[in-house]
Design a protein around this motif. Structure first.
Motif, mmCIF file in Angstrom:
data_model
loop_
_atom_site.group_PDB
_atom_site.id
_atom_site.type_symbol
_atom_site.label_atom_id
_atom_site.label_comp_id
_atom_site.label_asym_id
_atom_site.label_seq_id
_atom_site.Cartn_x
_atom_site.Cartn_y
_atom_site.Cartn_z
ATOM 1 N N LYS A 51 -2.492 -13.149 -6.222
ATOM 2 C CA LYS A 51 -1.501 -12.091 -6.032
ATOM 3 C C LYS A 51 -0.345 -12.542 -5.140
ATOM 4 C CE LYS A 51 -0.821 -7.511 -4.264
ATOM 5 N NZ LYS A 51 -1.337 -6.244 -3.827
ATOM 6 N N SER A 87 4.445 -3.687 0.980
ATOM 7 C CA SER A 87 4.824 -5.045 1.377
ATOM 8 C C SER A 87 6.327 -5.146 1.586
ATOM 9 C CB SER A 87 4.396 -6.045 0.311
ATOM 10 O OG SER A 87 3.019 -5.937 0.091
ATOM 11 N N ASP A 139 -2.983 -8.348 4.558
ATOM 12 C CA ASP A 139 -2.864 -7.546 3.342
ATOM 13 C C ASP A 139 -4.238 -7.316 2.738
ATOM 14 O OD1 ASP A 139 -1.881 -6.198 1.200
ATOM 15 O OD2 ASP A 139 -0.458 -7.732 0.596
ATOM 16 N N GLU A 181 3.332 -12.858 -6.413
ATOM 17 C CA GLU A 181 4.177 -11.792 -5.898
ATOM 18 C C GLU A 181 5.202 -12.320 -4.902
ATOM 19 O OE1 GLU A 181 2.142 -8.960 -3.555
ATOM 20 O OE2 GLU A 181 3.326 -7.286 -4.280
HETATM 21 MG MG LIG Z 1 1.665 -5.522 -1.185
#
Ligand SMILES: [Mg+2]
Ligand SMILES: Nc1ncnc2c1ncn2[C@@H]1O[C@H](COP(=O)(O)OP(=O)(O)OP(=O)(O)O)[C@@H](O)[C@H]1O
Length: 1100
Positions: free
Chosen positions: A547, A144, A204, A551
């Motif tokens: 997530k 990412s 993702d 994140e």
């Molecule tokens: Mg990632």
């Protein structure tokens, strides 16, 4: 198409591509080569003529990610065209651009440069300029972050879209929603918005999404065209321009006719984890997916790179931190599957978190960090042992005088909260009604945990607490928030939680659909603490949504609103919710692992949070706690209860009981006794257990525990308490003896009606240390015969001196006797008493193994939502459709049917390799090893009954004569007690009549290699052995090699008998977690459970 691309390189790529696609390569079973993408290769080469053919080919066909065994075949095919992997080429124009960016004023705060990642960024930029691309790499390796860098360099905005398993094509493109005035409209998805605005859409988790959903992307990727549900159409900017000019239309006219232009800057970047190639169901990199993108493979960072990043961010690395980084790399590079799977917990992300913590709260001990990071206490014991061994080798030892029961202060004074050594100011809030207020007794163990939580909060981290049911997770969190004066929002997840319910709560008001803020949204808005309870109950893909929130601070709500990071540059419009800087998440989950059902939240998302294990209270803490609930209850009673529950919990942890006896129950007992001091303690306790719910085996187990601690279990035992303990075997001693006499002719010998012991008389059957007759420890006899006497063993020299003709005759006679024995077994009736002798010894183990197998099976039969039904539960997503009169707006839980065309789920195969060599018979009287092996066989045959569609098993033996003797064949398990008895009788006969010698190694090799060829999803081989390798000069390394010879077969050895410490020494020399010592058949289910659970882990 690409006139300036270097001709020679293109030719090589073409040759390789067609070679892969020819029929001749079909034998290799390679996935189709995406021939349609060859023009992209040409374009990349034209722009970057310095690239090697291999690196360009690899972008089209990233074979290392999806092939395993065939890699070397493919590489030799490629090298025949002189296409080989090379070190990266020269710096290109892009590299200069990367440099300029990194050194420029906008230099990113997060990204620390490494050569490897700079190179990757450069390659991605090359691909980005010609096509959509996909990044494949293991969890937490920096994917990412790299995409974000690429976007920043290009000055493009990203749209992060988390893909999840039950996402529909519609979720990906357009959903219906209502306006304030009640009109329903189609709402464009983030992906489509990104296409119109020229952003980079980051998909993702492409490995998670269902292939059919992905297929809607095909036209968008390949032709830049897409038909929307509301009959609008997206077309590429070229075509748009063409239509506009040729038909003389204005933008407005085109828009009115439903034609939308895809922005030329629009790109899709997919991110995925490498397929788990073992199972065909796990391979998402199908030819269809290959044809969509150019690919880039990302590896985990090397130790040097990681150390570099950590030092750049957090300064010099302390000794303990260095040890932890070292551990991470040992695990990542380990060939042992168990250790390798553990490495996910020490991802770069986690290492950085540990570094941050150590910087702020320095410590000299790595041990504690490791305990929490891996949740060592909750690991399946196999994985745990393997880890502990590795940790020990690194010299990481526990802190000496630390005790979780040591006193610790906890106070709030002058608006400062202090727990242990750590203090923070009390939070100021107006939402006082949301601050929990509970009854809580300070227990040192809990306060120690809260101190760590306090530190994490200070560091701005989100928390994950994992622990057994009823262990006090909620209490601890509530108390923690109460102390800090922080408002709480609470959601409880369950298996039917969907992505939508997590973000909004739809309700219909006045005929209109209103989306109310979910607790999550409220917490984000106001900076409250979101407590997510029972997170493991929800499907993992639902929790994956958390997530992005945790994140990257991004999340798109199902009503179209969008959560954006605190520091985002975006101006917060009406549809934007900026994350309040005080927002925190605390996630609660039940302990992971097996046979605990539920999803392994910790395994999937654990590395995003600062994780802590909430353990069962220590006896000291529990006594302290209970005394506060029952100040008048005699201390002795409390201690007794604590002991009983301690035992029960241990048994629950081992899987012998399926109910975790929690603090909640003891507290209830103590409260009750406090209130009614005259009540009969036994009655109170028995009431809690509610015995009716249990099977007889469990009742018996419970009864034993209670009795052990001084309760009389007569109250509960309806069935007679059967203490069917096997009479302790008479230990037979072996005495070395020298006879000095010659052998003449092998014979059975006379039967002594009194069965007196005979030593070396050459007359009697069943004597020991003699010649010619059937017996034990002698020489020249035709076969073994154990009459239960002390064994007098002749030396090996004397045995070896027996002439050949005698040996041959003895062997012939043994063979005949064996044939007769087999005939006799075949004709004999069923001897219930005999069978029960074996069965009774393992009946309870059969029960517990069946529980374990049942759970294994449940894992396969995951249920899921079937949508678009006419009945069932209302589907949130289709509420609006319902208002519009559509009928198929319900969903139902159904068992997941295999997709059409999806590979059939193949069964797991479990193979037991038994040792039926002479030493098993010979030393049975010494340690009962043959009996134990026969019991193990009964255990397997009994327990596996009825699970055939998911797990098939067979039993194969080896002896001095044979390498592979089938006792139970695959798909032909014995059907009844008689057949099962025959199996063990045959095993017994083999051990008695076979010629001496040992084929453990060959037997193991043959069992594993032959199984490797079977069609199955997972294969486990368990070798039962008496560890007698030394005698036949087999080095342990050879057995280790045999056990791990095939990557698709997991091999384990269980030593069920040994002389002296042979087994221990052997276990030491085998790979961690591959060898077990079993001195009592009752341990077998436990051991098998460990084996199953480690193989279950490896499929996660
Ligand atoms: Mg990632
Ligand atoms: N060069 C680097 N400089 C700074 N931090 C880095 C670097 N490389 C990796 N990291 C850190 O490693 C962690 C993992 O990175 P990232 O989130 O990009 O991984 P990912 O591959 O996307 O993970 P996942 O598979 O879980 O989505 C992040 O905390 C990131 O900041």
């Amino acid at each position: 198409m690409a006139p300036n691309a270097p001709q020679g390189k293109i030719e090589k790529i073409l040759s390789c591509a067609f070679a892969i696609s020819t029929k001749e390569s079909a034998a290799l079973e390679l996935p189709d080569f995406p021939l349609d993408n060859l023009p992209l290769a040409a374009k990349v080469l034209e722009n970057n003529p310095h690239l090697s053919p291999h690196s360009v080919l690899f972008r089209l066909y990233p074979y290392r990610a999806f092939l395993k065994e065939q890699i070397s075949h493919l590489e030799s095919l490629l090298s025949s065209f002189d296409v080989k992997a090379e070190a990266p080429g020269l710096y290109s124009n892009f590299a200069r651009r990367v440099r300029a960016f990194l050194e420029g004023p906008r230099q990113s705060q997060v990204y620390v440069e490494t050569d490897y990642q700079n190179g990757l960024i450069e390659e991605m930029l090359q691909s980005e300029s010609v096509a959509d691309f996909c990044i494949v790499g293991p969890k937490g390796c920096g994917k990412s972050l790299l995409v974000q860098q690429v976007a920043d360099i290009l000055g493009k905005q990203t749209e992060n879209i988390v893909l999840y398993q039950d996402m529909t094509a519609r979720d990906l493109i357009q959903q219906r929603t209502t306006l304030d005035n009640g009109d329903t409209v189609w709402k464009l998805s983030p992906l489509i918005l990104a296409a119109l605005e020229g952003k980079i859409a980051v998909l993702d988790g492409i490995n998670r999404i269902h292939p059919s959903t992905l297929s809607v992307l095909h036209r968008l990727v390949q032709d830049r065209e897409l038909q929307l549900h509301d009959s609008k159409r997206l077309i590429s900017s070229d075509r748009y321009q063409f239509i506009k000019e040729n038909f003389g239309l204005t933008d407005q006219q085109l828009e009115e006719s439903g034609i939308l232009r895809i922005h030329p800057d629009f790109r899709i970047v997919a991110i995925g984890e490498p397929p788990t190639t073992q199972s065909p169901t796990g391979n998402w990199m199908t030819p269809e997916v290959l044809s969509l993108f150019l690919f880039h493979e990302v590896r985990t960072l090397s130790k040097e790179e990681e150390l570099h990043i950590i030092t750049s961010k957090y300064g010099p690395i302390s000794r303990p931190l260095h040890k932890i980084v070292e551990l991470a790399h040992i695990l990542r590079n380990s060939t042992d599957q168990t250790l390798n799977n553990l490495s996910g917990h020490l991802s770069t992300r986690q290492l950085l978190r540990i570094a941050a913590r150590m910087k702020n709260y320095p410590t000299n001990f790595a041990f504690d960090s490791i305990q929490t990071t891996f949740m060592v206490k909750f690991l399946p014991s196999l994985a745990r042992q393997a880890l502990e061994k590795t940790v020990q080798k690194l010299g990481i030892v526990p802190e000496e005088d630390y005790s979780e029961d040591s006193p610790i202060i906890c106070e709030v004074r002058d608006n400062i909260v202090t727990i242990g050594q750590s203090s923070v100011p009390v939070y100021k809030t107006t939402h006082l009604t949301k601050v929990p207020n509970i009854l809580f007794y300070d227990v040192p163990q809990h306060l120690h945990l809260m101190e760590k939580m306090l530190q994490d909060f200070q560091l701005g981290q989100h928390l994950l607490l994992v622990g057994n049911q009823g262990v006090g997770k909620n209490k601890i969190v509530d108390r923690f928030l109460e102390l800090l004066n922080r408002p709480r929002e609470y959601i409880q997840l369950h298996r039917d939680t969907t992505v939508q319910t997590l973000t909004t709560q739809p309700t219909v008001k006045d005929g209109r659909l209103i989306h109310e803020d979910s607790p999550l949204v409220k917490a984000v808005k106001h900076g409250h603490v979101l407590v997510v309870d029972e997170a493991d109950k929800a499907p993992t893909h639902v929790t994956c949504i958390l997530k992005t929130l945790v994140e990257s601070g991004q999340m798109i709500l199902s009503d179209g609103r969008r959560i954006i990071p605190t520091a985002s540059q975006e101006t917060a419009g009406e549809h934007h919710i900026r994350i309040h800087p005080d927002f925190r998440v605390i996630i609660l989950a039940n302990r992971p692992g097996f046979p605990f059902l539920g999803n392994d939240f910790f395994g999937a998302l654990g590395d995003l949070f600062s994780s802590h294990a909430v353990e069962n209270p220590s006896p000291g803490s529990e006594v302290t706690l209970l005394r506060q609930y029952g100040p008048n209850v005699p201390l002795e009673t409390i201690k007794k209860l604590v002991r009983v529950f301690g035992d029960l919990r241990n048994m629950a942890d081992q899987g012998l009981l399926s109910y975790p006896y929690s603090t909640r129950e003891v507290v209830n007992i103590v409260k009750h006794i406090e209130k009614f001091p005259d009540a009969d303690l036994e009655d109170v306790v028995f009431n809690v257990f509610d015995f009716d719910r249990y099977s007889p085996e469990v009742v018996e187990t419970l009864g034993e525990v209670l009795e052990k601690h001084g309760f009389s279990s007569k109250n509960v035992m309806t069935a007679e308490y059967i203490a069917a303990k096997r009479a302790k075997e008479k230990i037979q001693v072996t005495v070395n003896r020298y006879s000095g006499l010659d052998t003449k002719e092998p014979k059975h010998g006379k039967e002594d009606p009194d069965n007196a012991p005979h030593v070396g008389g050459n007359t009697w059957a069943g004597g020991t240390g003699g010649r010619d007759t059937a017996g034990l420890g002698g020489k020249g006899g035709p076969y073994r015969l154990d009459k239960g006497h002390e064994v007098h063993q002749l030396s090996d020299e004397e045995k070896n001196a027996v002439p050949d003709h005698i040996l041959r005759a003895a062997r012939e006679m043994g063979r005949k006797a064996f044939q007769e024995k087999l005939k006799e077994i075949g004709m004999s009736g069923y001897d219930a008493t005999l069978y029960n002798q074996f069965y009774n010894n393992v009946s309870r183990q059969v029960q517990s193994l069946r529980i374990i197998l049942g759970n294994l099976q449940a894992k396969n039969k995951e249920r899921h939502w079937t949508r678009h039904q006419t009945g069932g539960e209302l589907d949130d997503v289709k509420l609006v459709d319902g208002l519009l009169g559509e009928k198929t707006i319900f969903r139902r839980r159904t068992e997941q049917e295999p997709e059409i065309g999806a590979p059939q789920l193949k069964p797991k195969i479990f193979r037991v390799v038994v040792d039926v060599s002479g030493s098993m018979y010979r030393f049975n009287g010494y340690d009962g090893r043959l009996d134990r092996e026969l019991e193990a066989a009964v255990l397997v045959m009994e327990a596996f009954q009825g699970f055939e569609d998911k797990i098939q098993y067979d039993i194969i033996g080896h002896s001095g004569e044979d390498v592979s003797i089938p006792f139970v064949k695959l798909k032909e398990p014995p059907k009844n007690n008689k057949e099962r008895l025959d199996v063990i009788r045959k095993m017994h006969a083999h051990a008695q009549y076979c010629w001496s010698g040992d084929h453990t190694l060959e037997g193991t090799e043959s069992a594993i290699t032959s199984l490797a060829e079977e069609e199955c999803d997972e294969a486990i081989v368990v070798v039962l052995s008496d560890a007698n390798l030394q005698r036949y000069g087999i080095p342990p390394s050879q057995l280790a090699a045999a056990l791990t010879a095939k990557s698709n077969v997991s091999g384990y050895a269980i030593f069920i008998g040994s002389l002296g410490d042979q087994a221990e020494r052997l276990q030491e020399k085998l790979p961690a977690g591959r060898a077990f010592i079993c001195s009592d058949v009752s341990q077998l289910p436990q051991i098998l459970k460990q084996i199953f659970s480690s193989s279950v882990i490896s499929t996660l």
